[in-house]
Design a protein around this motif. Sequence first.
Motif, PDB file in Angstrom:
ATOM      1  N   PHE A  46     -12.420   5.447  12.115  1.00  0.00           N
ATOM      2  CA  PHE A  46     -12.571   5.333  13.558  1.00  0.00           C
ATOM      3  C   PHE A  46     -11.437   6.065  14.271  1.00  0.00           C
ATOM      4  N   LEU A  47     -10.194   5.916  13.792  1.00  0.00           N
ATOM      5  CA  LEU A  47      -9.064   6.626  14.406  1.00  0.00           C
ATOM      6  C   LEU A  47      -9.235   8.142  14.284  1.00  0.00           C
ATOM      7  N   ARG A  48      -9.755   8.613  13.149  1.00  0.00           N
ATOM      8  CA  ARG A  48     -10.019  10.055  13.002  1.00  0.00           C
ATOM      9  C   ARG A  48     -11.075  10.495  14.015  1.00  0.00           C
ATOM     10  N   HIS A  49     -12.087   9.678  14.204  1.00  0.00           N
ATOM     11  CA  HIS A  49     -13.129   9.972  15.194  1.00  0.00           C
ATOM     12  C   HIS A  49     -12.506  10.122  16.578  1.00  0.00           C
ATOM     13  N   LEU A  50     -11.646   9.171  16.945  1.00  0.00           N
ATOM     14  CA  LEU A  50     -11.010   9.235  18.262  1.00  0.00           C
ATOM     15  C   LEU A  50     -10.113  10.458  18.403  1.00  0.00           C
ATOM     16  N   SER A  51      -9.435  10.842  17.335  1.00  0.00           N
ATOM     17  CA  SER A  51      -8.515  11.986  17.411  1.00  0.00           C
ATOM     18  C   SER A  51      -9.256  13.295  17.665  1.00  0.00           C
ATOM     19  N   GLN A  52     -10.546  13.315  17.386  1.00  0.00           N
ATOM     20  CA  GLN A  52     -11.350  14.519  17.602  1.00  0.00           C
ATOM     21  C   GLN A  52     -12.067  14.496  18.946  1.00  0.00           C
ATOM     22  N   ARG A  53     -11.793  13.495  19.752  1.00  0.00           N
ATOM     23  CA  ARG A  53     -12.434  13.340  21.056  1.00  0.00           C
ATOM     24  C   ARG A  53     -11.372  13.295  22.153  1.00  0.00           C
ATOM     25  N   PRO A  54     -11.786  13.516  23.378  1.00  0.00           N
ATOM     26  CA  PRO A  54     -10.821  13.430  24.489  1.00  0.00           C
ATOM     27  C   PRO A  54     -10.588  11.975  24.930  1.00  0.00           C
ATOM     28  N   THR A  55     -10.239  11.118  23.973  1.00  0.00           N
ATOM     29  CA  THR A  55      -9.960   9.716  24.283  1.00  0.00           C
ATOM     30  C   THR A  55      -8.921   9.180  23.312  1.00  0.00           C
ATOM     31  N   THR A  56      -8.436   8.001  23.593  1.00  0.00           N
ATOM     32  CA  THR A  56      -7.468   7.332  22.730  1.00  0.00           C
ATOM     33  C   THR A  56      -7.965   5.925  22.442  1.00  0.00           C
ATOM     34  N   LEU A  57      -7.299   5.241  21.557  1.00  0.00           N
ATOM     35  CA  LEU A  57      -7.673   3.862  21.273  1.00  0.00           C
ATOM     36  C   LEU A  57      -7.539   3.009  22.529  1.00  0.00           C
ATOM     37  N   ALA A  58      -6.492   3.236  23.311  1.00  0.00           N
ATOM     38  CA  ALA A  58      -6.269   2.463  24.536  1.00  0.00           C
ATOM     39  C   ALA A  58      -7.351   2.731  25.575  1.00  0.00           C
ATOM     40  N   ALA A  59      -7.874   3.949  25.625  1.00  0.00           N
ATOM     41  CA  ALA A  59      -8.860   4.312  26.637  1.00  0.00           C
ATOM     42  C   ALA A  59     -10.297   4.106  26.171  1.00  0.00           C
ATOM     43  N   PHE A  60     -10.491   3.864  24.898  1.00  0.00           N
ATOM     44  CA  PHE A  60     -11.834   3.703  24.358  1.00  0.00           C
ATOM     45  C   PHE A  60     -12.464   2.448  24.927  1.00  0.00           C
ATOM     46  N   GLY A  61     -13.710   2.564  25.378  1.00  0.00           N
ATOM     47  CA  GLY A  61     -14.365   1.410  25.988  1.00  0.00           C
ATOM     48  C   GLY A  61     -15.867   1.454  25.836  1.00  0.00           C
ATOM     49  N   ALA A  62     -16.536   0.669  26.648  1.00  0.00           N
ATOM     50  CA  ALA A  62     -17.987   0.514  26.569  1.00  0.00           C
ATOM     51  C   ALA A  62     -18.723   1.823  26.776  1.00  0.00           C
ATOM     52  N   THR A  63     -18.187   2.714  27.604  1.00  0.00           N
ATOM     53  CA  THR A  63     -18.860   3.991  27.861  1.00  0.00           C
ATOM     54  C   THR A  63     -19.009   4.795  26.572  1.00  0.00           C
ATOM     55  N   GLN A  64     -17.973   4.828  25.766  1.00  0.00           N
ATOM     56  CA  GLN A  64     -18.022   5.572  24.515  1.00  0.00           C
ATOM     57  C   GLN A  64     -18.893   4.883  23.473  1.00  0.00           C
ATOM     58  N   GLN A  65     -19.087   3.585  23.600  1.00  0.00           N
ATOM     59  CA  GLN A  65     -19.868   2.838  22.623  1.00  0.00           C
ATOM     60  C   GLN A  65     -21.364   2.907  22.883  1.00  0.00           C
ATOM     61  N   SER A  66     -21.759   3.139  24.114  1.00  0.00           N
ATOM     62  CA  SER A  66     -23.173   3.074  24.465  1.00  0.00           C
ATOM     63  C   SER A  66     -24.001   4.066  23.670  1.00  0.00           C
ATOM     64  N   GLY A  67     -25.180   3.640  23.305  1.00  0.00           N
ATOM     65  CA  GLY A  67     -26.100   4.508  22.591  1.00  0.00           C
ATOM     66  C   GLY A  67     -25.777   4.680  21.120  1.00  0.00           C
ATOM     67  N   GLY A  68     -24.800   3.965  20.596  1.00  0.00           N
ATOM     68  CA  GLY A  68     -24.491   4.074  19.176  1.00  0.00           C
ATOM     69  C   GLY A  68     -23.843   5.384  18.792  1.00  0.00           C
ATOM     70  N   GLY A  69     -23.304   6.126  19.748  1.00  0.00           N
ATOM     71  CA  GLY A  69     -22.715   7.420  19.454  1.00  0.00           C
ATOM     72  C   GLY A  69     -21.586   7.367  18.456  1.00  0.00           C
TER      73      GLY A  69
END
Length: 78
Positions: A46-69
């Motif tokens: 999951f941390l590797r996934h976040l490192s490849q996106r324009p987000t961080t663990l602190a900023a990760f939220g429901a928007t990123q979770q929607s749709g099972g992405g």
Amino acid sequence: MDLPTSWTTEPHAAYLDWQANEAAGADRRRFSQRSIIQHKAMFDRFLRHLSQRPTTLAAFGATQQSGGGVRRDCGIAR
């Protein structure tokens, strides 16, 4: 280690500390060593996934979770 801060600055270390000292299963017992290894691997992925996106663990939220992405992007089967 300041645990709340460490989740944003050192999430891997914070997770390991949480897993060793606080995590418990549905029956409130500590997880087996096998489960701990599996959980650590999932969190690392999951941390590797976040490192490849324009987000961080602190900023990760429901928007990123929607749709099972996250599941699809991490290669996790449903």
